[in-house]
Motif scaffolding. Structure first.
Motif, PDB file in Angstrom:
ATOM      1  N   GLN A 279      39.725  31.363  25.818  1.00 37.31           N
ATOM      2  CA  GLN A 279      38.892  31.725  26.677  1.00 37.31           C
ATOM      3  C   GLN A 279      38.960  33.410  26.923  1.00 37.31           C
ATOM      4  N   THR A 280      39.987  33.650  27.371  1.00 37.52           N
ATOM      5  CA  THR A 280      40.459  35.122  27.772  1.00 37.52           C
ATOM      6  C   THR A 280      40.408  36.248  26.696  1.00 37.52           C
ATOM      7  N   GLY A 281      40.930  35.551  25.521  1.00 37.76           N
ATOM      8  CA  GLY A 281      41.392  36.736  24.527  1.00 37.76           C
ATOM      9  C   GLY A 281      42.704  36.795  24.791  1.00 37.76           C
ATOM     10  N   ARG A 282      43.476  37.422  23.636  1.00 41.58           N
ATOM     11  CA  ARG A 282      45.046  38.009  23.802  1.00 41.58           C
ATOM     12  C   ARG A 282      44.696  38.986  24.927  1.00 41.58           C
ATOM     13  N   PHE A 283      45.679  38.994  25.750  1.00 40.97           N
ATOM     14  CA  PHE A 283      46.105  40.125  26.798  1.00 40.97           C
ATOM     15  C   PHE A 283      47.488  40.682  26.816  1.00 40.97           C
ATOM     16  N   GLN A 284      47.606  41.635  27.588  1.00 45.49           N
ATOM     17  CA  GLN A 284      49.068  42.299  27.739  1.00 45.49           C
ATOM     18  C   GLN A 284      49.057  42.524  29.174  1.00 45.49           C
ATOM     19  N   MET A 285      50.184  42.787  29.778  1.00 44.83           N
ATOM     20  CA  MET A 285      50.477  43.198  31.127  1.00 44.83           C
ATOM     21  C   MET A 285      50.584  44.476  31.151  1.00 44.83           C
ATOM     22  N   PRO A 286      50.304  45.113  32.380  1.00 43.71           N
ATOM     23  CA  PRO A 286      50.478  46.522  32.526  1.00 43.71           C
ATOM     24  C   PRO A 286      51.525  47.109  32.534  1.00 43.71           C
ATOM     25  N   ASP A 287      52.359  48.329  32.161  1.00 43.12           N
ATOM     26  CA  ASP A 287      53.706  48.649  32.184  1.00 43.12           C
ATOM     27  C   ASP A 287      54.062  49.182  33.272  1.00 43.12           C
ATOM     28  N   LEU A 288      54.324  48.209  34.105  1.00 36.94           N
ATOM     29  CA  LEU A 288      54.968  48.354  35.521  1.00 36.94           C
ATOM     30  C   LEU A 288      56.204  47.691  35.649  1.00 36.94           C
ATOM     31  N   ARG A 289      57.238  48.050  36.264  1.00 31.03           N
ATOM     32  CA  ARG A 289      58.461  47.652  36.571  1.00 31.03           C
ATOM     33  C   ARG A 289      58.333  46.523  37.492  1.00 31.03           C
ATOM     34  N   SER A 290      57.466  46.387  38.517  1.00 32.23           N
ATOM     35  CA  SER A 290      57.263  45.295  39.232  1.00 32.23           C
ATOM     36  C   SER A 290      55.716  45.001  39.511  1.00 32.23           C
ATOM     37  N   ARG A 291      55.404  43.823  39.878  1.00 28.69           N
ATOM     38  CA  ARG A 291      54.146  43.188  40.252  1.00 28.69           C
ATOM     39  C   ARG A 291      53.207  43.476  39.123  1.00 28.69           C
ATOM     40  N   GLN A 292      53.712  43.466  37.801  1.00 30.32           N
ATOM     41  CA  GLN A 292      53.042  43.376  36.730  1.00 30.32           C
ATOM     42  C   GLN A 292      52.061  42.240  36.646  1.00 30.32           C
ATOM     43  N   ASP A 293      52.632  41.177  37.130  1.00 35.43           N
ATOM     44  CA  ASP A 293      51.909  39.810  37.123  1.00 35.43           C
ATOM     45  C   ASP A 293      50.655  39.963  37.884  1.00 35.43           C
ATOM     46  N   LEU A 294      50.945  40.399  39.034  1.00 36.94           N
ATOM     47  CA  LEU A 294      49.883  40.548  39.968  1.00 36.94           C
ATOM     48  C   LEU A 294      48.667  41.320  39.356  1.00 36.94           C
ATOM     49  N   ALA A 295      48.937  42.575  38.764  1.00 36.32           N
ATOM     50  CA  ALA A 295      48.117  43.425  38.172  1.00 36.32           C
ATOM     51  C   ALA A 295      47.425  42.595  37.051  1.00 36.32           C
ATOM     52  N   THR A 296      47.944  41.544  36.346  1.00 40.90           N
ATOM     53  CA  THR A 296      47.249  41.141  35.426  1.00 40.90           C
ATOM     54  C   THR A 296      46.412  40.185  35.850  1.00 40.90           C
ATOM     55  N   TRP A 297      46.757  39.360  36.917  1.00 36.51           N
ATOM     56  CA  TRP A 297      45.647  38.376  37.380  1.00 36.51           C
ATOM     57  C   TRP A 297      44.600  39.178  37.870  1.00 36.51           C
ATOM     58  N   LEU A 298      44.946  40.083  38.413  1.00 38.59           N
ATOM     59  CA  LEU A 298      43.539  40.853  39.227  1.00 38.59           C
ATOM     60  C   LEU A 298      42.654  41.242  38.113  1.00 38.59           C
ATOM     61  N   LYS A 299      43.350  41.667  36.999  1.00 36.06           N
ATOM     62  CA  LYS A 299      42.656  42.314  35.798  1.00 36.06           C
ATOM     63  C   LYS A 299      41.761  41.052  35.041  1.00 36.06           C
ATOM     64  N   LEU A 300      42.257  39.894  35.090  1.00 37.58           N
ATOM     65  CA  LEU A 300      41.518  38.825  34.450  1.00 37.58           C
ATOM     66  C   LEU A 300      40.443  38.513  35.443  1.00 37.58           C
ATOM     67  N   LEU A 301      41.060  38.112  36.752  1.00 39.00           N
ATOM     68  CA  LEU A 301      39.774  37.966  37.564  1.00 39.00           C
ATOM     69  C   LEU A 301      38.641  38.965  37.754  1.00 39.00           C
ATOM     70  N   LYS A 302      38.825  40.254  37.568  1.00 36.02           N
ATOM     71  CA  LYS A 302      37.876  41.345  37.567  1.00 36.02           C
ATOM     72  C   LYS A 302      36.967  41.207  36.512  1.00 36.02           C
ATOM     73  N   GLN A 303      37.450  40.679  35.330  1.00 40.10           N
ATOM     74  CA  GLN A 303      36.635  40.439  34.357  1.00 40.10           C
ATOM     75  C   GLN A 303      35.541  39.180  34.644  1.00 40.10           C
ATOM     76  N   GLY A 304      35.822  38.268  35.643  1.00 38.49           N
ATOM     77  CA  GLY A 304      34.733  37.272  35.918  1.00 38.49           C
ATOM     78  C   GLY A 304      35.542  35.989  35.876  1.00 38.49           C
ATOM     79  N   PHE A 305      36.671  35.874  35.409  1.00 41.38           N
ATOM     80  CA  PHE A 305      37.548  34.774  35.653  1.00 41.38           C
ATOM     81  C   PHE A 305      37.700  34.392  36.872  1.00 41.38           C
ATOM     82  N   THR A 306      37.775  32.824  37.076  1.00 35.12           N
ATOM     83  CA  THR A 306      38.304  32.279  38.603  1.00 35.12           C
ATOM     84  C   THR A 306      39.788  31.748  38.285  1.00 35.12           C
ATOM     85  N   ALA A 307      40.596  31.754  39.087  1.00 37.64           N
ATOM     86  CA  ALA A 307      41.888  31.189  39.070  1.00 37.64           C
ATOM     87  C   ALA A 307      41.774  29.657  39.771  1.00 37.64           C
TER      88      ALA A 307
END
Length: 254
Positions: free
Chosen positions: A165-193
């Protein structure tokens, strides 16, 4: 012989994790759902992590270690694992946390029943020795982009995503909080968690002083994500950050 892809790929970055990695792997091997692979990326460890991973793959062919020549950070390690992952569903588990035996089975059934693309669950805290701290973080029913900005309630160790459903994705190249940035990116695309409010994982925390320090570092990195990654205007970033800080305090002290 035709190779059948696993349904779930477990994404695990590891760095100097010799004290906990066997426990983590055991919690995956103990899953009641068996059609998984575990892609563990060793991020240039200097302890005995590599040897333990080699032994693990000899014991279970579903475990696939990858060894990076130098430490590149959790984002790079997770992205390497995501690139190699063959499963339709990807689930995240760090090298010092663990899952309950029915975690994958219950969450996968939850996703398939409702055709959800992005889910997370409740989890509990454990101390550095793995003992329960009798503190459970409950999962709300749903989280949107704006919800997550106000309350970073989605625990990385509980997330499962359907890449069909989401397609393949990668996390932003951050040393910390890259998981939060990834979830925000997916949610911003219109998905709901969507949350499954069951305690299915255990998150390891250190000493009280270490936890306080980690919270302060997390707050600074969260602000960075708000301003530099999401590009929120200063007044809007301040508004969301105040909500984030209040909810973080409630989560810690409740």
């Amino acid at each position: 012989m035709v190779q059948i892809d696993p349904e779930v790929s477990v994404i695990t970055p590891a760095w100097n994790a010799e004290k906990t990695i066997e426990e983590v792997i055991s919690s995956v091997r103990a899953q009641t759902f068996a059609n998984w692979e575990m892609v563990i990326v060793d991020d240039g460890s200097s302890d005995g992590t590599r040897e333990k991973l080699v032994a693990a793959t000899l014991a279970d062919e579903r475990i696939h270690p990858v060894f990076l020549s130098e430490n590149s950070g959790a984002a790079a390690a997770r992205n390497k694992a995501l690139y190699l992952a063959r499963g339709r569903f990807v689930a995240f588990l760090d090298s010092d946390d663990r899952w309950k035996p029915d975690k994958l089975a219950k969450q996968l059934a939850f996703m398939k029943k409702h055709q959800y693309a992005f889910t997370f669950t409740g989890y509990e805290y454990m101390d550095a020795s793995g003992r329960p701290l009798n503190k459970i973080i409950h999962a709300p029913q749903r989280v949107t982009y704006h919800d997550l900005l106000k309350n970073t309630i989605v625990g990385c160790l509980t997330v499962m995503i359907d890449r069909n459903q989401t397609g393949r994705f990668q996390m932003p190249d951050l040393r910390s909080r890259q998981d939060l940035a990834t979830w925000l990116k997916l949610l911003k695309q219109g998905f709901t968690a969507y949350g499954l409010d069951e305690n299915l994982s255990a998150y390891r925390v250190g000493s009280r002083n270490a936890l306080s320090g980690n919270k302060w570092k997390a707050a600074k990195k969260t602000w960075f994500v708000f301003r530099r990654v999401e590009g929120l205007p200063l007044p809007e970033a301040c508004w969301y950050f105040c909500h984030y800080a209040a909810n973080a305090a409630i989560k810690r002290f409740s």
